[in-house]
Design a protein around this motif. Structure first.
Motif, short mmCIF file in Angstrom:
data_model
loop_
_atom_site.label_atom_id
_atom_site.label_comp_id
_atom_site.label_asym_id
_atom_site.label_seq_id
_atom_site.Cartn_x
_atom_site.Cartn_y
_atom_site.Cartn_z
N TYR A 29 0.89 -1.08 0.06
CA TYR A 29 0.43 0.25 0.11
C TYR A 29 0.73 1.29 0.34
O TYR A 29 1.91 1.17 0.81
CB TYR A 29 -0.74 -0.07 1.33
N PRO A 30 0.42 2.70 -0.43
CA PRO A 30 1.39 3.42 -0.86
C PRO A 30 2.44 3.99 0.37
O PRO A 30 0.87 4.31 1.74
CB PRO A 30 1.48 4.52 -2.01
N GLU A 60 -2.14 -2.21 4.45
CA GLU A 60 -0.59 -3.06 4.34
C GLU A 60 -1.02 -4.35 5.07
O GLU A 60 -0.53 -5.06 5.11
CB GLU A 60 0.49 -2.48 5.32
N LYS A 82 5.61 2.14 4.47
CA LYS A 82 5.85 2.93 5.33
C LYS A 82 5.77 2.30 6.19
O LYS A 82 4.81 1.81 7.06
CB LYS A 82 5.40 4.35 4.97
N VAL A 84 4.14 3.53 9.75
CA VAL A 84 3.06 3.59 10.44
C VAL A 84 2.59 2.52 9.30
O VAL A 84 1.89 1.47 9.98
CB VAL A 84 2.63 4.39 10.47
N HIS A 361 -10.75 19.01 -3.15
CA HIS A 361 -10.83 18.90 -1.89
C HIS A 361 -10.91 20.38 -1.36
O HIS A 361 -12.13 20.72 0.07
CB HIS A 361 -9.71 18.74 -1.11
N CYS A 386 -3.70 14.32 1.58
CA CYS A 386 -3.92 14.98 0.65
C CYS A 386 -5.23 16.41 1.53
O CYS A 386 -5.22 17.86 2.08
CB CYS A 386 -4.29 15.63 -0.99
N TYR A 387 -6.19 15.76 1.93
CA TYR A 387 -7.53 16.95 2.28
C TYR A 387 -6.86 16.70 4.18
O TYR A 387 -7.22 18.00 4.32
CB TYR A 387 -8.77 16.34 2.39
N MET A 404 -4.91 6.52 9.85
CA MET A 404 -5.85 5.94 8.60
C MET A 404 -7.20 5.34 8.90
O MET A 404 -6.75 4.36 10.12
CB MET A 404 -5.33 5.52 7.93
N GLY A 427 -10.32 11.03 2.93
CA GLY A 427 -10.37 10.29 1.34
C GLY A 427 -10.53 9.27 0.66
O GLY A 427 -11.21 7.95 1.98
N ASN A 456 -11.33 11.95 -4.40
CA ASN A 456 -10.80 12.19 -5.50
C ASN A 456 -9.71 11.15 -7.07
O ASN A 456 -9.05 11.67 -7.58
CB ASN A 456 -10.00 13.81 -5.43
N THR A 458 -7.89 8.46 -6.48
CA THR A 458 -7.04 8.47 -6.71
C THR A 458 -6.38 8.39 -5.16
O THR A 458 -7.20 8.92 -4.11
CB THR A 458 -6.03 9.53 -7.37
C1 LIG Z 1 -1.06 3.13 7.66
C2 LIG Z 1 -1.06 4.09 6.38
N1 LIG Z 1 -0.94 3.91 5.40
C3 LIG Z 1 -0.18 5.21 4.30
C4 LIG Z 1 0.50 6.19 4.65
C5 LIG Z 1 -0.10 7.08 3.48
N2 LIG Z 1 -0.70 7.74 3.53
C6 LIG Z 1 -1.26 9.01 3.65
S1 LIG Z 1 -2.17 9.22 2.76
C7 LIG Z 1 -2.40 8.62 2.00
C8 LIG Z 1 -3.56 8.59 0.56
C9 LIG Z 1 -4.22 9.05 0.91
O1 LIG Z 1 -5.02 8.43 0.18
P1 LIG Z 1 -6.69 9.66 -0.31
O2 LIG Z 1 -7.30 8.84 1.23
O3 LIG Z 1 -7.37 9.02 -1.12
O4 LIG Z 1 -6.41 10.88 0.40
P2 LIG Z 1 -5.72 12.07 -0.88
O5 LIG Z 1 -4.21 11.98 -0.81
O6 LIG Z 1 -5.90 11.43 -2.16
O7 LIG Z 1 -6.63 13.21 -0.65
C10 LIG Z 1 -1.60 7.75 1.83
C11 LIG Z 1 -1.22 6.24 0.95
C12 LIG Z 1 -0.01 6.74 6.19
N3 LIG Z 1 0.00 7.76 6.90
N4 LIG Z 1 -0.09 5.75 6.93
#
Ligand SMILES: Cc1ncc(C[n+]2csc(CCOP(=O)(O)OP(=O)(O)O)c2C)c(N)n1
Lengths: 537, 193
Positions: A29-30, A60, A82, A84, A361, A386-387, A404, A427, A456, A458
């Protein structure tokens, strides 16, 4: 064998090495700074040719478990996240050490000391020790590449998952890497000899736990660990220096090309044999310890009494207790004379990240701010993405960002306590990562909460990876039992502002679970998609 | 040979392309290289930097030590100043003149120029103008790279071939535009040394 050389990020070196070691699947997961590992495999022609599994996972934990499933079949698998993310995957990670693995399994956890893009700076080495899992901590891109094949072999020899712990500066730094000319073949399916290996019934788990503990002792002496922990003696022995991982580079930066000489113990693999620590502590009067992350070895070296050898490190203030290391901090710890350093002039202002121009957002927040004004401040839980920038001026619109999915469940808890209205804004990718289960909690007790999914389409914050939520949110919410009359769809555009405020006001007043899906494509992904379609034609 | 370079700008301004061109040029000359970049949160319109280290000998640290950078190359003037603590006493600043204003308290740009000019070794270049002359405002970052090129110990031709490698996929027009931008930046800088 002939070698190839390529400029690679630390992340990419790990990905390339995994492909070259006969990887069959990577799950992830990114999350910054780990994202580029999966991204590299996704666009690798060799990975495509070999049909290596390389789809993003929902979170994850699902990634870790899918990787374990692939390992069950005897194939080599990698999971990347990552730091966390490892909290989310912790249950499966820790239990996978007890089941053990079948095909080699590497868990990459990318730490972010100094919290460049994270909510904490936890040190994944703690997890590896907690789970009794060997851990590699490369100092360079080349070492990262080389360690991967050793990690797979170690994993298969001792039947345990192996961790690779990297930090931001290695993950996101590029250097030349020598790599194998040809990738090894993938393993064939070969199920575990013991059909009960993965069945952690207490009676079985007790036995397997003992096996794990004893292999954690023997693995210390394995050459694949010991070759990465090297001691370089010196005749001058007042101060000895222990470095972990990337801290080694900062030390070398300071002592190479100078007449400075110290005995140096470089640690890059765990668990190490205690003898190697004695090599340096027996010879030197004092020890300086440089760790990128928590003072883990330092704490052990001091012990509770801290009355043994004199130790300098993070715990006595020689090095700042928090934040990442750098060559200047190490220079100071070595007592080098300070260089003349210019100051940042007063005209320089901080430049925090902001919503992109035209981001949906922002429109969602503008509507929410107006709709909720009459109830007063302090009622909006939010999440990570991002939000989260909605926390900053001029919006000042959210009151939490914890982990998350926490927005949904915190809103539920606050509603339980009587907060009204109690709102979550989350998000789309965060929602499918960990928000859905919280929504089920809300539905099952009909909590008076309003959940806004700012969709959004993505995973924006990490660079625009596909979101598992895209096209599925409506069905997910109905499926979880939200009353379809209270699943509202809006499009966050300036021209819809009045209408959106009205929808929000209605749902804020509703004393049950409502979900507002506020959907408009991320402008970054949209413009990238447009460019690509033009190119395709 | 050793060049320690800080690249700076605002997320989205293309500092990683500058880094990539120098990187490709360095590799062509068999130099050792480490280049640390910023990914993640601050790429959303925040301040971004990259440490680029090129040397005839293996490079140890991925990060440059404070007070040791030979060069700050910046696509934005205020961002050039943010990294002053890294600049060595005789290091150079090469910066674009056009401010990227996405914060409410952005200072008057004259005050920024004044600070930059108070550093002996500095060049402020109107890269936006020269980029448009070269054919596209999108080559602003490459103009700045061109202005910095006399201070980088890599043959200019290698930077050109780095550009070709980086932009080759996008077609010959884009390549030519960037080569022109690079040259415009360089021509401007050599008159200032
Ligand atoms: C457990 C965990 N996994 C991954 C991340 C990294 N991370 C932070 S924000 C995010 C993306 C969130 O995407 P989305 O909810 O669609 O919101 P957007 O950024 O598109 O507004 C990720 C993957 C994290 N902070 N914590």
């Amino acid at each position: 064998m002939k070698k190839k050389r390529k400029l690679l990020l630390g992340d990419e070196a790990i990905a390339q090495a995994a492909i070259d070691a006969g990887l069959s699947g990577i799950y992830a997961y990114p999350g910054t700074p780990s994202t580029e590992i999966m991204e590299y495999v996704r666009i690798s022609p060799v990975a495509q040719e070999r049909n290596i599994h390389r789809e993003w996972s929902t979170n994850e934990k699902t990634a870790m478990e899918a990787a374990l499933g692939m390992s069950y079949t005897g194939k080599r698998a990698m999971v990347a996240m990552k730091h966390v993310g490892l909290n989310v995957a912790a249950d499966s990670f820790i239990n996978s050490a007890i089941t053990g693995i079948n095909g080699g399994l590497i868990v990459v956890s990318a730490d972010d000391p100094s919290m460049h893009s994270s909510q904490n700076e936890q040190d994944s080495r703690c997890y590896s020790h907690f789970a009794f899992v060997p851990c590699f901590e490369p100092a360079s891109q080349q070492e990262a590449y080389d360690m991967v094949s050793d990690a797979f072999e170690l994993s298969e020899k001792y039947h345990v998952p192996v961790m690779m712990r990297i930090t931001t500066r290695l993950a996101h730094s590029r250097a030349g890497v020598d790599m194998k000319a040809e990738a090894e073949p993938q393993k064939k399916i070969k199920l575990p000899d013991d059909p009960l290996q993965f069945v952690l019934l207490p009676a079985i788990a007790r036995k397997k736990y003992k096996t794990l503990l004893s292999s954690y002792e023997t693995v210390r002496l394995d050459v694949r660990i010991s070759k990465y922990n090297s001691f370089r003696d010196d005749r001058k022995r007042d101060l000895g220096i222990i470095t972990c991982g990337i801290a080694y580079n900062y030390l070398m930066e300071n002592i190479n090309n100078r007449s400075l000489r110290y005995p140096v113990l470089k640690i890059s693999a765990y668990p190490f044999s205690n003898d190697i620590i004695r090599e340096i502590t027996d010879r030197c009067k004092e020890i300086l310890i440089l760790e990128e992350g928590y003072p883990l070895i330092e704490d052990k070296l001091r012990g509770i009494l801290d009355n043994g050898i004199k130790v300098y490190g993070r715990m006595d203030g020689t090095i700042p207790r928090v934040g990442e290391l750098n060559p200047s901090i190490v220079a100071k710890a070595l007592g080098m004379p300070p260089t003349d350093i210019r100051e940042v002039p007063g005209v320089v202002k901080t430049r925090p990240p902001v919503f992109c121009k035209g981001c949906g957002h922002a429109d969602t927040f503008n509507a929410l701010i107006e709709a909720i004004k009459q109830y007063g401040p302090g009622k909006v839980f939010s999440d990570i993405g991002c939000y989260t920038l909605g926390a900053l001026p001029p919006y000042n619109a959210i009151n939490s960002c914890v982990d998350m999915g926490a927005s949904v469940t915190m809103a539920v808890g606050a509603a339980d306590a009587g907060l009204f209205p109690s709102v979550a804004i989350i998000g789309d990718s965060t929602f499918t990562h960990s928000g859905m289960t919280g929504l089920l909690d809300a539905v099952s007790k009909n909590s008076p909460v309003t959940i806004i999914i700012s969709d959004n389409m993505t995973t924006g914050m990490t660079g625009g990876q596909d979101s598992q939520a895209t096209g599925r949110l409506q069905n997910i919410c109905t499926g979880l039992g939200v009353d379809p009359a209270h699943i509202r769809n809006i499009v966050p555009l300036k021209k819809n502002h009045e209408e959106n405020v009205t929808v929000m006001k209605e749902e804020l007043e509703y004393r049950g679970v409502s979900v507002i899906i506020s959907a408009r494509e991320c402008i970054q992904t949209a413009s990238r998609r447009k460019k690509n379609t033009i190119k395709d034609h | 040979m050793k060049n320690d370079i800080i690249l700076s700008g605002v997320g989205g301004q293309g500092i990683l392309s500058i880094a990539a061109v120098i990187g490709l040029a360095a590799v062509e000359n068999n130099f050792f290289l480490k280049q640390s970049e910023v990914h993640g949160m601050s790429q959303r319109g925040g301040d971004v930097q990259s440490h680029l280290r090129i040397s005839g000998k293996p490079v140890d640290s991925d990060l440059i030590q404070l007070g040791k950078a030979d060069l700050i190359i910046s696509v934005e003037p205020m961002e050039a100043l943010r990294y002053l603590p890294w600049l060595s006493p005789d290091g150079w600043i090469i910066t674009n003149s056009s401010p990227f204003i996405n914060i409410p308290d952005y200072p008057p740009v004259e005050n920024i120029y004044e600070e930059i000019n108070s550093i002996n070794n500095s060049i402020i270049i109107d890269a936006g103008y020269l980029a448009k002359e070269a054919g596209s405002a999108r080559t602003e970052n490459i103009v700045v790279l061109g202005a910095a090129s006399p201070f980088i110990d890599i043959p200019y031709e290698s930077l050109e071939s780095g550009l070709r490698k980086l932009f080759g996929r996008k077609g010959e027009d884009i390549v030519q535009m960037n080569l022109k931008a690079l040259k415009a930046g360089r021509d401007f800088a050599v008159t200032k040394i």
